[in-house]
Design a protein around this motif. Sequence first.
Motif, PDB file in Angstrom:
ATOM      1  N   PHE A   8     -21.826  11.593 -14.845  1.00 13.61           N
ATOM      2  CA  PHE A   8     -22.927  11.707 -15.812  1.00 13.61           C
ATOM      3  C   PHE A   8     -23.348  10.342 -16.376  1.00 13.61           C
ATOM      4  CE2 PHE A   8     -21.366  16.185 -16.221  1.00 13.61           C
ATOM      5  CZ  PHE A   8     -22.542  16.797 -15.773  1.00 13.61           C
ATOM      6  N   VAL A   9     -22.368   9.494 -16.696  1.00 12.70           N
ATOM      7  CA  VAL A   9     -22.678   8.168 -17.255  1.00 12.70           C
ATOM      8  C   VAL A   9     -23.483   7.338 -16.259  1.00 12.70           C
ATOM      9  CG1 VAL A   9     -21.668   5.954 -17.979  1.00 12.70           C
ATOM     10  CG2 VAL A   9     -20.735   8.085 -18.870  1.00 12.70           C
ATOM     11  N   LEU A  10     -23.028   7.324 -14.999  1.00 13.57           N
ATOM     12  CA  LEU A  10     -23.686   6.488 -13.992  1.00 13.57           C
ATOM     13  C   LEU A  10     -25.059   7.021 -13.582  1.00 13.57           C
ATOM     14  CD1 LEU A  10     -20.641   5.536 -11.785  1.00 13.57           C
ATOM     15  CD2 LEU A  10     -22.066   3.964 -13.065  1.00 13.57           C
ATOM     16  N   ILE A  11     -25.186   8.335 -13.431  1.00 14.67           N
ATOM     17  CA  ILE A  11     -26.483   8.916 -13.072  1.00 14.67           C
ATOM     18  C   ILE A  11     -27.495   8.650 -14.179  1.00 14.67           C
ATOM     19  CG2 ILE A  11     -27.749  11.088 -12.664  1.00 14.67           C
ATOM     20  CD1 ILE A  11     -26.128  10.296 -10.229  1.00 14.67           C
ATOM     21  N   TYR A  12     -27.074   8.864 -15.443  1.00 16.66           N
ATOM     22  CA  TYR A  12     -27.970   8.629 -16.583  1.00 16.66           C
ATOM     23  C   TYR A  12     -28.407   7.159 -16.643  1.00 16.66           C
ATOM     24  CZ  TYR A  12     -29.466   7.785 -21.382  1.00 16.66           C
ATOM     25  OH  TYR A  12     -30.179   7.374 -22.482  1.00 16.66           O
ATOM     26  N   THR A  13     -27.438   6.241 -16.526  1.00 23.26           N
ATOM     27  CA  THR A  13     -27.763   4.809 -16.614  1.00 23.26           C
ATOM     28  C   THR A  13     -28.622   4.365 -15.440  1.00 23.26           C
ATOM     29  OG1 THR A  13     -25.580   4.517 -17.636  1.00 23.26           O
ATOM     30  CG2 THR A  13     -26.760   2.530 -17.032  1.00 23.26           C
ATOM     31  N   GLY A  14     -28.314   4.890 -14.242  1.00 24.11           N
ATOM     32  CA  GLY A  14     -29.084   4.535 -13.052  1.00 24.11           C
ATOM     33  C   GLY A  14     -30.530   4.988 -13.146  1.00 24.11           C
ATOM     34  N   ILE A  15     -30.743   6.232 -13.609  1.00 26.78           N
ATOM     35  CA  ILE A  15     -32.109   6.766 -13.760  1.00 26.78           C
ATOM     36  C   ILE A  15     -32.869   5.968 -14.816  1.00 26.78           C
ATOM     37  CG2 ILE A  15     -33.452   8.759 -14.572  1.00 26.78           C
ATOM     38  CD1 ILE A  15     -31.322  10.543 -13.162  1.00 26.78           C
ATOM     39  N   GLU A  16     -32.186   5.676 -15.942  1.00 24.44           N
ATOM     40  CA  GLU A  16     -32.817   4.898 -17.010  1.00 24.44           C
ATOM     41  C   GLU A  16     -33.214   3.510 -16.507  1.00 24.44           C
ATOM     42  OE1 GLU A  16     -31.852   4.155 -21.667  1.00 24.44           O
ATOM     43  OE2 GLU A  16     -30.391   3.355 -20.260  1.00 24.44           O
TER      44      GLU A  16
END
Length: 208
Positions: A78-86
């Motif tokens: 969740f942390v990486l997907i959120y940061t990557g999309i942002e």
Amino acid sequence: MNVFLSYILLGLSLAAPIGPVNAAQIDRGIRSGFMHSWLVGVGAVLADGIYMLVVYIGVVRFLEIEFMQTFLWLFGFFVLIYTGIETMMNAGKVHLEYARSSEPLIKSFFTGFFMSISNPLTILFWLGIYGSVLAKTAATYETAQLVLYSCAIFIGLILWDITMASVSSSFRKYLTSHLLVTISMLSGVSMIGFGIYFGFQAFQNLFG
């Protein structure tokens, strides 16, 4: 002194492999400057310190529980997907004349911290690397020297963070606007790629 320097080099080599934290540092340096990039690294180093402490006091048995491993894989996902999309969504906002980001510095710090603390590979990494260093050093040296050499590893990690932050924030002056956007997009894709890998590992733990 030679041993101390060798541990600083160990810290540098541990921080050097390109992973999600380095990708985030590059992106923050290009978009927001040195301090934002450096604080991503500082957050990650703090997480590294927590895991070093965990290995040192032997709490690692708790992290070997399958539920905890699955939770950490999912948290990392969740942390990486959120940061990557942002990162990808903000990539279009990167221009050479673009003013320094108004994003709070504390957000950059916690981005690095949560990326590293939620990464099960970090646990395995420190368990394998620091665990073996700990075993070797404890057998040869006293506790005071053990602390000293642990500090040397930290110095290496911090030196790498300063280097990454300096290089990525300096790139901004020499790259074209289009290339800056491309690098930011690649950083985002890299983080999402790591996130998908973490999600796959969590899925395997749950249903494998």
